[in-house]
Scaffold this motif. Structure first.
Motif, PDB file in Angstrom:
ATOM      1  N   LEU A  61       0.765  -1.285   0.067  1.00  0.00           N
ATOM      2  CA  LEU A  61       0.098  -0.156   0.071  1.00  0.00           C
ATOM      3  C   LEU A  61       0.942   1.075   0.109  1.00  0.00           C
ATOM      4  CD1 LEU A  61      -2.808   1.280   0.356  1.00  0.00           C
ATOM      5  CD2 LEU A  61      -2.639   1.092   2.629  1.00  0.00           C
ATOM      6  N   LEU A  62       1.977   1.299   0.652  1.00  0.00           N
ATOM      7  CA  LEU A  62       2.783   2.536   0.802  1.00  0.00           C
ATOM      8  C   LEU A  62       3.480   2.890  -0.302  1.00  0.00           C
ATOM      9  CD1 LEU A  62       4.231   2.236   4.713  1.00  0.00           C
ATOM     10  CD2 LEU A  62       2.392   3.862   3.761  1.00  0.00           C
ATOM     11  N   GLN A 112      12.405   1.892  -3.268  1.00  0.00           N
ATOM     12  CA  GLN A 112      13.015   2.737  -1.980  1.00  0.00           C
ATOM     13  C   GLN A 112      12.118   3.021  -0.975  1.00  0.00           C
ATOM     14  OE1 GLN A 112      15.571   5.048  -2.158  1.00  0.00           O
ATOM     15  NE2 GLN A 112      16.393   3.539  -3.975  1.00  0.00           N
ATOM     16  N   VAL A 113      10.906   2.634  -1.132  1.00  0.00           N
ATOM     17  CA  VAL A 113       9.691   2.731  -0.283  1.00  0.00           C
ATOM     18  C   VAL A 113       9.642   1.364   0.461  1.00  0.00           C
ATOM     19  CG1 VAL A 113       7.196   2.953   0.314  1.00  0.00           C
ATOM     20  CG2 VAL A 113       8.159   4.303  -1.305  1.00  0.00           C
ATOM     21  N   TRP A 114       9.854   0.349  -0.190  1.00  0.00           N
ATOM     22  CA  TRP A 114       9.769  -0.991   0.262  1.00  0.00           C
ATOM     23  C   TRP A 114      10.977  -1.315   1.372  1.00  0.00           C
ATOM     24  CZ3 TRP A 114       6.089  -4.418  -0.841  1.00  0.00           C
ATOM     25  CH2 TRP A 114       6.060  -5.840  -0.240  1.00  0.00           C
ATOM     26  N   SER A 115      12.190  -0.691   1.019  1.00  0.00           N
ATOM     27  CA  SER A 115      13.218  -0.856   2.170  1.00  0.00           C
ATOM     28  C   SER A 115      13.305   0.059   3.007  1.00  0.00           C
ATOM     29  CB  SER A 115      14.478  -1.129   1.335  1.00  0.00           C
ATOM     30  OG  SER A 115      14.951   0.151   0.758  1.00  0.00           O
ATOM     31  N   ASN A 116      12.331   1.328   3.113  1.00  0.00           N
ATOM     32  CA  ASN A 116      12.612   2.264   3.978  1.00  0.00           C
ATOM     33  C   ASN A 116      11.971   1.770   5.264  1.00  0.00           C
ATOM     34  OD1 ASN A 116      11.688   4.690   5.402  1.00  0.00           O
ATOM     35  ND2 ASN A 116      12.533   5.656   3.672  1.00  0.00           N
ATOM     36  N   ALA A 122       6.505  -4.004   6.388  1.00  0.00           N
ATOM     37  CA  ALA A 122       7.265  -5.262   6.557  1.00  0.00           C
ATOM     38  C   ALA A 122       8.562  -5.122   7.186  1.00  0.00           C
ATOM     39  CB  ALA A 122       7.247  -6.153   5.209  1.00  0.00           C
ATOM     40  N   ALA A 123       9.217  -3.644   6.624  1.00  0.00           N
ATOM     41  CA  ALA A 123      10.501  -3.432   6.967  1.00  0.00           C
ATOM     42  C   ALA A 123      10.621  -3.196   8.466  1.00  0.00           C
ATOM     43  CB  ALA A 123      11.048  -2.216   6.078  1.00  0.00           C
ATOM     44  N   VAL A 124       9.696  -2.620   8.964  1.00  0.00           N
ATOM     45  CA  VAL A 124       9.574  -2.285  10.392  1.00  0.00           C
ATOM     46  C   VAL A 124       9.187  -3.626  11.262  1.00  0.00           C
ATOM     47  CG1 VAL A 124       8.405  -0.841  12.433  1.00  0.00           C
ATOM     48  CG2 VAL A 124       8.861   0.090  10.075  1.00  0.00           C
ATOM     49  N   LEU A 125       8.339  -4.440  10.805  1.00  0.00           N
ATOM     50  CA  LEU A 125       7.896  -5.463  11.543  1.00  0.00           C
ATOM     51  C   LEU A 125       9.105  -6.746  11.766  1.00  0.00           C
ATOM     52  CD1 LEU A 125       5.470  -7.099  12.898  1.00  0.00           C
ATOM     53  CD2 LEU A 125       5.109  -8.199  10.773  1.00  0.00           C
ATOM     54  N   MET A 126       9.789  -6.658  10.439  1.00  0.00           N
ATOM     55  CA  MET A 126      11.157  -7.550  10.683  1.00  0.00           C
ATOM     56  C   MET A 126      12.060  -7.350  11.935  1.00  0.00           C
ATOM     57  SD  MET A 126      13.815  -8.570   7.770  1.00  0.00           S
ATOM     58  CE  MET A 126      12.419  -8.743   6.630  1.00  0.00           C
TER      59      MET A 126
END
Length: 285
Positions: A83-84, A214-218, A234-238
């Motif tokens: 979504l982001l 860029q957004v996916w890994s932010n 997902a990048a934060v939840l990990m």
């Protein structure tokens, strides 16, 4: 000059060329292994019952995926990342295309200076350096723990580079195409939609992929601006995958990392198959 020295020089050159090629091959092989081994670990570790940081033949199992599915936030976080990523991509493409087209076709005083200034500031004032004032602005707007605030921050940081790239594509499109469209009564927005955008599709496809990556890994922006676990990407939840003893849970991390990388790979191959990335300026070769 006799033939013997000439043959000696030629032989020495051949030896040096052979040695340089061997050394080049050895270096490239080591570099390739340095990049390949983590990728092999990423593929094998999710199927290992007891994964470690070393690369070894796994004890095959699918229990890691079952454990991950039991996490109430794991799959939802990937949807949040999509979504982001898609939301930021749409904002960036629409605003970037409009701004790049205007910069390309309108003679604005100091246009090049404005472009380079935006690009320079967006490179120097990174998300980390600007996070405190950004947080204060988003707080004043009441957009903390809201996707709108995250989308605005992410799109604002990417837009200068997007405008700079798309302007080169717009510059390479012949103005005669637009003049022909004007003869039939087309306005600026219709020209941009029906004439410029179709020709610049490879550039827009590249921008779409680049923005999503860029957004996916932010990590920093959503970590600061989103408080609810239901909204975190997902990048934060990990970051939360730890065992009860405080150790990194490699079973969940490796499995989630594999799933985390798949959407970007799928999007890349789909877009590359549809548009390709063999282009010069705004015209696809």
């Amino acid at each position: 000059m006799s033939a013997t020295p000439v043959r000696t020089v030629a032989r020495n050159r051949s030896v040096r060329y052979f040695v340089s090629r061997v050394l080049f091959t050895v270096v490239i092989t080591f570099v390739g292994l340095a990049f390949a081994l983590p990728m092999v670990w990423l593929v094998l570790a999710p199927f290992d019952a007891t994964p470690t940081l070393s690369l070894e033949w796994p004890d095959w199992t699918l229990d890691n995926f079952t454990r991950l599915a039991e996490n109430p936030y794991a799959l939802r976080s990937i949807g949040n990342s999509l979504l982001l990523g898609v939301g930021t991509m749409l904002i960036v493409i629409v605003l970037g295309a409009l701004a790049a087209y205007a910069m390309s076709r309108i003679r604005i005083p100091g246009r090049d200076g404005i472009l380079y200034g935006l690009l320079l500031l967006s490179s120097i004032v990174t998300g980390t350096a600007a996070m405190v004032p950004t947080f204060q602005i988003i707080t004043q707007l009441g957009l903390i723990n809201n996707y709108v605030g995250v989308l605005l921050v992410l799109a604002g940081g990417i837009l200068p580079t997007v405008i700079f790239i798309l302007k080169d594509f717009m510059d390479s499109i012949p103005k005669s195409y637009e003049e022909s469209a004007r003869l039939y009564g087309a306005g600026p927005f219709r020209i941009l939609r029906d004439v410029v955008a179709p020709i610049a599709r490879p550039g827009l496809a590249f921008i779409a992929i680049w923005t999503i990556v860029q957004v996916w890994s932010n990590f920093l922006v959503p970590f600061i601006l989103l408080r609810s676990p239901d909204l975190q990407p997902a990048a934060v939840l990990m970051y939360t995958f730890y065992t009860e003893s405080g150790q990194a849970d490699l079973r969940l991390i490796s499995t989630f990392a594999l799933l985390f990388s798949l959407p970007v790979l799928v999007i890349y191959f789909v877009v590359n198959r549809r548009f390709g990335f063999r282009f010069h300026g705004g015209i696809k070769s």
